[in-house]
Motif scaffolding. Structure first.
Motif, PDB file in Angstrom:
ATOM      1  N   GLU A   1       0.488  -1.546   0.125  1.00 28.17           N
ATOM      2  CA  GLU A   1      -0.531   0.018  -0.076  1.00 28.17           C
ATOM      3  C   GLU A   1       1.139   1.549   0.015  1.00 28.17           C
ATOM      4  O   GLU A   1       0.534   2.325  -0.396  1.00 28.17           O
TER       5      GLU A   1
ATOM      6  N   ALA B   1       1.920   1.766  -3.028  1.00 29.08           N
ATOM      7  CA  ALA B   1       1.167   2.256  -4.177  1.00 29.08           C
ATOM      8  C   ALA B   1       0.979   3.746  -4.043  1.00 29.08           C
ATOM      9  O   ALA B   1       1.141   4.501  -4.964  1.00 29.08           O
ATOM     10  N   LEU B   2       1.051   4.267  -2.756  1.00 30.00           N
ATOM     11  CA  LEU B   2       1.274   5.390  -2.586  1.00 30.00           C
ATOM     12  C   LEU B   2       2.352   6.440  -3.058  1.00 30.00           C
ATOM     13  O   LEU B   2       1.996   7.450  -3.286  1.00 30.00           O
TER      14      LEU B   2
ATOM     15  N   VAL C   1       1.678   6.745  -6.666  1.00 27.58           N
ATOM     16  CA  VAL C   1       1.392   8.030  -6.550  1.00 27.58           C
ATOM     17  C   VAL C   1       1.597   9.402  -6.945  1.00 27.58           C
ATOM     18  O   VAL C   1       1.794  10.298  -7.413  1.00 27.58           O
TER      19      VAL C   1
ATOM     20  N   GLU D   1      -5.160  -0.271  -7.858  1.00 28.62           N
ATOM     21  CA  GLU D   1      -4.386  -0.557  -6.201  1.00 28.62           C
ATOM     22  C   GLU D   1      -3.937   0.762  -5.884  1.00 28.62           C
ATOM     23  O   GLU D   1      -4.010   0.740  -4.174  1.00 28.62           O
ATOM     24  N   GLU D   2      -3.221   2.406  -6.590  1.00 29.03           N
ATOM     25  CA  GLU D   2      -3.020   3.419  -6.333  1.00 29.03           C
ATOM     26  C   GLU D   2      -4.527   3.602  -5.885  1.00 29.03           C
ATOM     27  O   GLU D   2      -4.547   4.439  -4.763  1.00 29.03           O
TER      28      GLU D   2
ATOM     29  N   ALA E   1      -5.231   2.019  -2.521  1.00 28.40           N
ATOM     30  CA  ALA E   1      -4.377   2.754  -1.232  1.00 28.40           C
ATOM     31  C   ALA E   1      -4.806   4.348  -0.803  1.00 28.40           C
ATOM     32  O   ALA E   1      -4.734   4.588   0.535  1.00 28.40           O
ATOM     33  N   LEU E   2      -5.307   5.158  -1.539  1.00 29.69           N
ATOM     34  CA  LEU E   2      -5.537   6.094  -1.532  1.00 29.69           C
ATOM     35  C   LEU E   2      -6.401   6.247  -0.733  1.00 29.69           C
ATOM     36  O   LEU E   2      -6.740   7.297   0.134  1.00 29.69           O
TER      37      LEU E   2
ATOM     38  N   SER F   1      -7.405   4.092   0.962  1.00 28.26           N
ATOM     39  CA  SER F   1      -7.470   3.741   2.471  1.00 28.26           C
ATOM     40  C   SER F   1      -7.032   4.595   3.368  1.00 28.26           C
ATOM     41  O   SER F   1      -7.214   4.984   4.416  1.00 28.26           O
TER      42      SER F   1
END
Lengths: 490, 490
Positions: free
Chosen positions: A13, A16-17, A20, B42-43, B46-47, B49
């Motif tokens: 996770e 993934a951030l 971004v 997934e991104e 994650a955001l 989340s």
């Protein structure tokens, strides 16, 4: 879930951030409207705040203590998570967030200062960034050398002393080669004329495809400064066009494709994990530089490119492939690092390395930087810097806090020299393939021996495993000597 | 720091992350390579989340208990933070994250299914999304109506029953107006020919500027589906071109500029706070629709546009401004909501509203959706749907989980009718200005009376304050009757 699985889910996770955040940086340089700079600084700060907190999350320590790696790959994951966690716990959140905010805003300010030749207007911001990076370096070093500590973000396992030793070995032969070329009676022709920019982009895309770029997992945009961004299934590059200089476009593209395909060819099993990206900036640069230079500027490949350029632009007023090869590799003393030939390039890097070490050590004040730059440039290149955009304001790196990044460019060249030697050994008919524009054997070799591993091995090991020998400067120097002796009849 | 200041600092960071998430959505629809869809899921997960955890952070409860609003604006901030916190604590993190992941991936799947007319291939994904939204609605409703609960995300303070009452008032006069137009002997001309797409984009940018779009805080790109995205200093729009239908391009642009300038004109003091965006989807749509229709499709403005189109495209084979006005407002029974005229538009919305309520209530299975859609469409529009892209697959909304969004389109039309009435009252010479392409008085009126407030007031209050009266359907109906009676000689 086991501690290892919990840790990996949490890390996935975080990655993934981070992906971004990386793309938000891409957006800032390609798509962002000018008026959004300040808000973007807030966004980058908020992302860094989240990422910093996650990487330093106290639970990670517990998971790391309890985790058992299921295999060697898992052990490599744990090693990188441990490193990232240790880094995050050393840097205060306030400092990390402030750096993210300031360097985001500084990027646009630097671009404006560079356009306006306004060193004085930008200097206070740079001084602020140097101070923040000194603070960060000190926090990371915990009593050791601040610059060495910063270097770990780009080239883990290396020290400034090792790099200085390497540069000491590189510098005399390069200075000597440069002198012999400039003294030589032989000259390389210079491409001249106007080259349609749309046609440059079209050929650029063909080159990207020839070098293995997967357009379904990336895209090419135009930007003032070519760069590559992203990992996994979304790796984007930018390039630029100049009507008078199509080589700038083509070799920028090939260079960035080197970075991008490295990311694209990492084992898909590593997607959104710490292993899922290039091993270091130096290893990254080895890929971009071997694509650009040892392959892209080879006699064999430029023969193919010569014919493609004739198809795209008609008569080039160049006698033939041999003359074209010389034009592509023309040596000249220019101001700009990114436009430098292979002989001058590392001299640019050495200048920056020495200056940035002095800045971080506090031995050089930002106010004195242009003087130091210009003196050193005159000594190394025999030319007086005429304006900030040709000198101290030419590169974005320091403006966005990248201290410790520059030396990895030269390291990449050294690594590229080693890889090229091994590649030639394993693919004896490489030239015959490249004359047909077929790079597949070379690209497969790199993917198989290096790119697929991502960050599984430490940077130097990554190179050593691919080459079968420890890396050193000799292959690069031998390659340069042979290539330019031929072109300049040395 | 006071509890209020701590809460606002925390909220500001959350809003910055939400802004990043929004732009990541923009990127997905405009820039993302096709192969990145899964990683993007997934991104987005994650955001979500992170955002979900922050909005439901237990500290917020404490801050809210202790916070004293410094003024009325502060009180409005607290009201919105309280609402967002309550929402986040009701929805399990697992569900929120799953929805973000699935709807991100579903967007590309929907686009592919629409292109391939593949309802059967997409139906299982839609069924999954309906089930997730039912679960989310039930969690939010806590015993109440799930659809009403979902509606609050788009139009806080409204219920499905209220909307149904409004629609019941709208429907008979619209059906009647439609019948009289279609029965009328008069016909409106149809623009025909080929219109250069680059010239469409160039005029489109002129229109955006005329409608007050600030390009230094936004950008226009082409996309399959026009939309507006972002807030504050980075509000981007997309539009599209069709060589046969320049009106599609121009009115898509004007519509999205309505959304975008609303965001751009919110009080800068509200940047990156809960007040710093439009009050609701319905209020948003009131801006996009008044720009597009009451202003952009007015006789006065189309007179100006007629001349600009002649400059861009030469002879339009349209007799003059009056005939052009009729062509712009031509009523015809088409399949596509976004291309519908003002008479048919709300009938499209009512169809979707009834179907989505039934889906969420569990009264309609996804498997039965195409049949229900097509039956209703034949009844309302007198035409048999010929393929999924003209029917159940035409809109992206349900595929990305937007249940409760559709009715806000019609609500926006109603609000636009009210605002237009008030605007005309306050600016008597509006037509004379618009004939010169000068929209400044109208835009200033909207900015001053509505847009600058952002989310400071509840949606219905926002409209009532601007109009000076409670909103209702009458102004819209009177406007439509007058306009189309003139065009179709009713």
């Amino acid at each position: 879930m086991s501690a290892y699985d919990e840790l990996m889910a949490f890390t996935r996770e975080t990655e993934a951030l981070a992906s971004v955040a990386g793309r938000t940086g891409w957006d800032q340089e390609t798509m962002m409207p000018a008026g959004a700079a300040e808000m973007r600084g807030e966004e980058m700060a908020a992302l860094e705040s989240v990422l910093h907190a996650r990487r330093g999350d106290p639970r990670i320590g517990g998971w790391l203590d309890a985790a058992e790696a299921p295999d060697e790959v898992g052990a490599a994951q744990l090693r990188l998570i441990r490193r990232s966690h240790a880094r995050a716990t050393k840097v205060p959140a306030r400092l990390a967030v402030e750096l993210a905010r300031v360097t985001s805003v500084a990027q646009g300010e630097w671009a404006a200062a560079r356009r306006g030749e306004d060193w004085a207007g930008f200097a206070p911001r740079l001084a602020q960034i140097v101070a923040l990076k000194q603070e960060e370096g000190a926090a990371l070093a915990a009593g050791g050398d601040a610059y060495d500590a910063l270097l770990q973000d780009y080239e883990p396992g290396t020290t400034a002393a090792e790099i200085a030793t390497l540069f000491d070995a590189l510098r005399p032969p390069l200075v000597d080669l440069r002198a012999r070329i400039l003294d030589s009676a032989a000259t390389a022709p210079k491409l001249s004329g106007e080259f349609d920019e749309a046609a440059q982009m079209a050929l650029s895309e063909k080159l990207a495809a020839a070098f293995g770029y997967d357009f379904t997992r990336g895209r090419i945009d135009k930007a003032v400064h070519p760069f590559s961004s992203g990992s996994g299934t979304d790796v984007r590059i930018t390039t630029r066009t100049d009507p008078a200089d199509p080589f700038n476009c083509f070799y920028s593209t090939i260079h960035e494709v080197g970075h991008a395909t490295y990311e694209q060819k990492v084992d898909p099993a590593y997607l959104l994990t710490p292993l899922g990206a290039g091993a270091s900036m130096g290893v990254h640069e080895s890929q971009s530089r071997i694509y650009e230079n040892q392959l892209g500027r080879s006699r064999a490949f430029t023969t193919w490119l010569f014919h493609r350029m004739q198809e795209s632009f008609g008569d080039l007023r160049i006698g033939g492939p041999e003359e074209f090869f010389a034009a592509v590799n023309r040596v000249h003393s220019g101001f700009i690092r990114t436009e430098a030939d292979e002989v001058h390039y590392n001299l640019h890097v050495m200048l920056r390395f020495d200056l940035e070490r002095a800045l971080i050590a506090g031995d050089l004040a930002v106010a004195d930087l242009p003087g130091a730059w210009n003196d050193r440039f005159a000594a190394d290149f025999g030319v007086a810097v005429d304006k900030p955009s040709n000198g101290v304001l030419q590169d974005v790196h320091w403006s966005v806090g990248l201290f410790g990044y520059f030396p990895t460019y030269a390291l990449g060249n050294v690594y590229a020299g080693c890889l090229h030697q091994a590649l030639r050994r394993d693919i004896p008919d490489l030239d015959a393939q490249m004359e047909e524009g077929d790079l597949s054997a070379a690209l497969d070799w790199l993917a198989r021996n290096l790119q697929r591993h991502g960050s599984r091995f430490e940077p130097r090991d990554t190179i050593a495993r691919a080459c079968g020998t420890e890396p050193g400067a000799e292959p690069l120097l031998a390659y340069l000597e042979e290539k330019f002796a031929a072109i300049y009849a040395l």
